[in-house]
Design a protein around this motif. Structure first.
Motif, PDB file in Angstrom:
ATOM      1  N   ALA A   1      13.609 -23.831  18.062  1.00 56.71           N
ATOM      2  CA  ALA A   1      12.205 -24.153  17.251  1.00 56.71           C
ATOM      3  C   ALA A   1      13.052 -25.210  15.942  1.00 56.71           C
ATOM      4  O   ALA A   1      11.435 -25.749  15.972  1.00 56.71           O
ATOM      5  CB  ALA A   1      13.071 -22.777  16.333  1.00 56.71           C
ATOM      6  N   GLY A   2      13.731 -26.103  15.816  1.00 52.34           N
ATOM      7  CA  GLY A   2      14.257 -27.035  15.756  1.00 52.34           C
ATOM      8  C   GLY A   2      13.479 -27.659  15.806  1.00 52.34           C
ATOM      9  O   GLY A   2      12.742 -29.167  15.520  1.00 52.34           O
ATOM     10  N   THR A   3      14.100 -28.523  17.335  1.00 49.87           N
ATOM     11  CA  THR A   3      13.031 -29.168  17.999  1.00 49.87           C
ATOM     12  C   THR A   3      12.338 -29.364  18.277  1.00 49.87           C
ATOM     13  O   THR A   3      10.959 -30.451  18.124  1.00 49.87           O
ATOM     14  CB  THR A   3      13.789 -29.679  19.699  1.00 49.87           C
TER      15      THR A   3
ATOM     16  N   PHE B   1      22.596 -25.975  25.111  1.00 50.38           N
ATOM     17  CA  PHE B   1      21.839 -26.970  24.238  1.00 50.38           C
ATOM     18  C   PHE B   1      20.548 -27.823  24.448  1.00 50.38           C
ATOM     19  O   PHE B   1      19.687 -27.928  23.890  1.00 50.38           O
ATOM     20  CB  PHE B   1      22.915 -27.321  23.186  1.00 50.38           C
ATOM     21  N   ILE B   2      20.987 -29.218  25.601  1.00 54.12           N
ATOM     22  CA  ILE B   2      19.841 -29.801  25.744  1.00 54.12           C
ATOM     23  C   ILE B   2      18.975 -28.731  26.206  1.00 54.12           C
ATOM     24  O   ILE B   2      17.949 -29.448  26.749  1.00 54.12           O
ATOM     25  CB  ILE B   2      20.683 -30.779  26.971  1.00 54.12           C
ATOM     26  N   LEU B   3      18.717 -27.844  27.160  1.00 48.00           N
ATOM     27  CA  LEU B   3      17.798 -27.318  28.244  1.00 48.00           C
ATOM     28  C   LEU B   3      17.255 -27.159  26.942  1.00 48.00           C
ATOM     29  O   LEU B   3      15.858 -26.805  27.071  1.00 48.00           O
ATOM     30  CB  LEU B   3      18.442 -25.960  28.697  1.00 48.00           C
ATOM     31  N   ALA B   4      17.879 -26.062  26.633  1.00 44.94           N
ATOM     32  CA  ALA B   4      16.781 -25.232  24.729  1.00 44.94           C
ATOM     33  C   ALA B   4      15.772 -26.751  23.845  1.00 44.94           C
ATOM     34  O   ALA B   4      15.049 -26.182  23.253  1.00 44.94           O
ATOM     35  CB  ALA B   4      17.848 -25.164  24.082  1.00 44.94           C
ATOM     36  N   GLN B   5      16.555 -27.570  23.840  1.00 46.84           N
ATOM     37  CA  GLN B   5      16.233 -28.541  23.003  1.00 46.84           C
ATOM     38  C   GLN B   5      14.913 -29.261  23.853  1.00 46.84           C
ATOM     39  O   GLN B   5      14.202 -30.234  23.451  1.00 46.84           O
ATOM     40  CB  GLN B   5      16.531 -29.989  23.223  1.00 46.84           C
ATOM     41  N   LEU B   6      14.699 -29.405  25.372  1.00 48.63           N
ATOM     42  CA  LEU B   6      13.992 -29.728  25.913  1.00 48.63           C
ATOM     43  C   LEU B   6      12.987 -28.630  26.048  1.00 48.63           C
ATOM     44  O   LEU B   6      11.109 -29.319  26.343  1.00 48.63           O
ATOM     45  CB  LEU B   6      14.169 -29.974  28.059  1.00 48.63           C
ATOM     46  N   VAL B   7      13.281 -27.864  25.835  1.00 47.84           N
ATOM     47  CA  VAL B   7      11.456 -26.751  25.802  1.00 47.84           C
ATOM     48  C   VAL B   7      11.314 -26.519  24.814  1.00 47.84           C
ATOM     49  O   VAL B   7      10.022 -26.720  24.822  1.00 47.84           O
ATOM     50  CB  VAL B   7      12.322 -25.108  26.281  1.00 47.84           C
TER      51      VAL B   7
END
Length: 263
Positions: A23-25, A102-108
């Protein structure tokens, strides 16, 4: 009705943390790319341009990060950036084993943010989307793809320097000795400042997830250059993370200041 107090031993679940990073990204990329796509140069072809320009884009990123940090930071820590996650791990503030999720979530989140802007642009007037994609869809670039015509070396240097400085700021304002509650403001203000410097050079990355998301839609040469905006922000973040404790976390017992002889 007041909410019950949460015991200090309770923390958000991993799923909640990852959703907060998505959500934040998303908010960060949607705010930045949306402003750059729709508002930066609005009306430039008329006698009454209303666009917000580089300054507006930089402010949009700073506001997006500040808002996201206040809204989702208490859940996940408010990374929203693979370079930040890796830099915090290097500084001992985040477990290495959790970095990949975390990186995967940020990419999504970044992809969904860019996709939403792409969808909105597709509903614009004839030729609007084609123009946005032809200009790179707010992608980062150097050489012919640099807004100011700056080369590869300039792009490398600016990304390493501003990402390292950005991590130093994050590590400083989130330190236990820092004033509580003001970290998101300092972080958002720092990003605004750095983007004002970096936009003419390479369109200002600092965030590999944002760079990958926009390059996917920019395609072609923009996608071919995205490696620079993955590798060098991460290098800058790791430099800051590994060096922070050495440079800034030296301590001494309270009251151990040397006595100055004034006689």
């Amino acid at each position: 009705m007041s909410s019950p107090e949460v015991p200090p031993s309770v923390e958000p679940t991993t799923a909640s943390q990852l959703l907060a990073e998505v959500a934040g990204t998303f908010l960060l990329v949607f705010g930045l790319v949306g402003t750059a796509t729709f508002s930066a140069f609005f009306g430039e072809e008329t006698s009454n341009p209303l666009g917000v320009g580089f300054l507006g884009v930089a402010i949009a990123l700073g506001l997006s990060v500040t808002i996201a940090a206040y809204a989702f930071g208490p859940i996940s820590g408010g990374h929203f950036n693979p370079a930040v996650t890796l830099g915090l791990a290097a500084a001992g503030r985040f477990p290495w084993r959790a970095t990949w999720t975390f990186i995967l979530a940020q990419l999504v989140g970044a992809f969904l943010g860019a996709l939403t802007v792409f969808g909105l642009a597709a509903g614009g007037p004839a030729g609007f989307l084609d123009k946005a994609v032809a200009s790179g869809f707010v992608s980062n670039g150097f050489g012919e793809l640099s807004p100011g015509g700056f080369g590869l070396v300039s792009a490398i240097v600016i990304e390493v320097v501003i990402t390292a400085l950005f991590l130093y700021v994050i590590l400083g304002v989130t330190h236990t000795r820092a004033a509580a509650g003001f970290a998101p403001i300092a972080i958002g203000g720092t990003l605004t400042l750095f983007l004002l410097i970096a936009i003419p050079i390479d369109n200002g990355s600092i965030n590999p997830a944002r760079s990958i998301a926009t390059a996917i839609f920019g395609g072609g040469d923009w996608l071919a250059q995205v490696w620079v905006f993955i590798v060098f922000p991460i290098i800058g973040a790791l430099i800051a993370g590994f060096s922070y404790r050495i440079l800034f976390e030296g301590t001494r017992p309270v009251g151990s200041r040397p006595v100055v002889n004034r006689s």
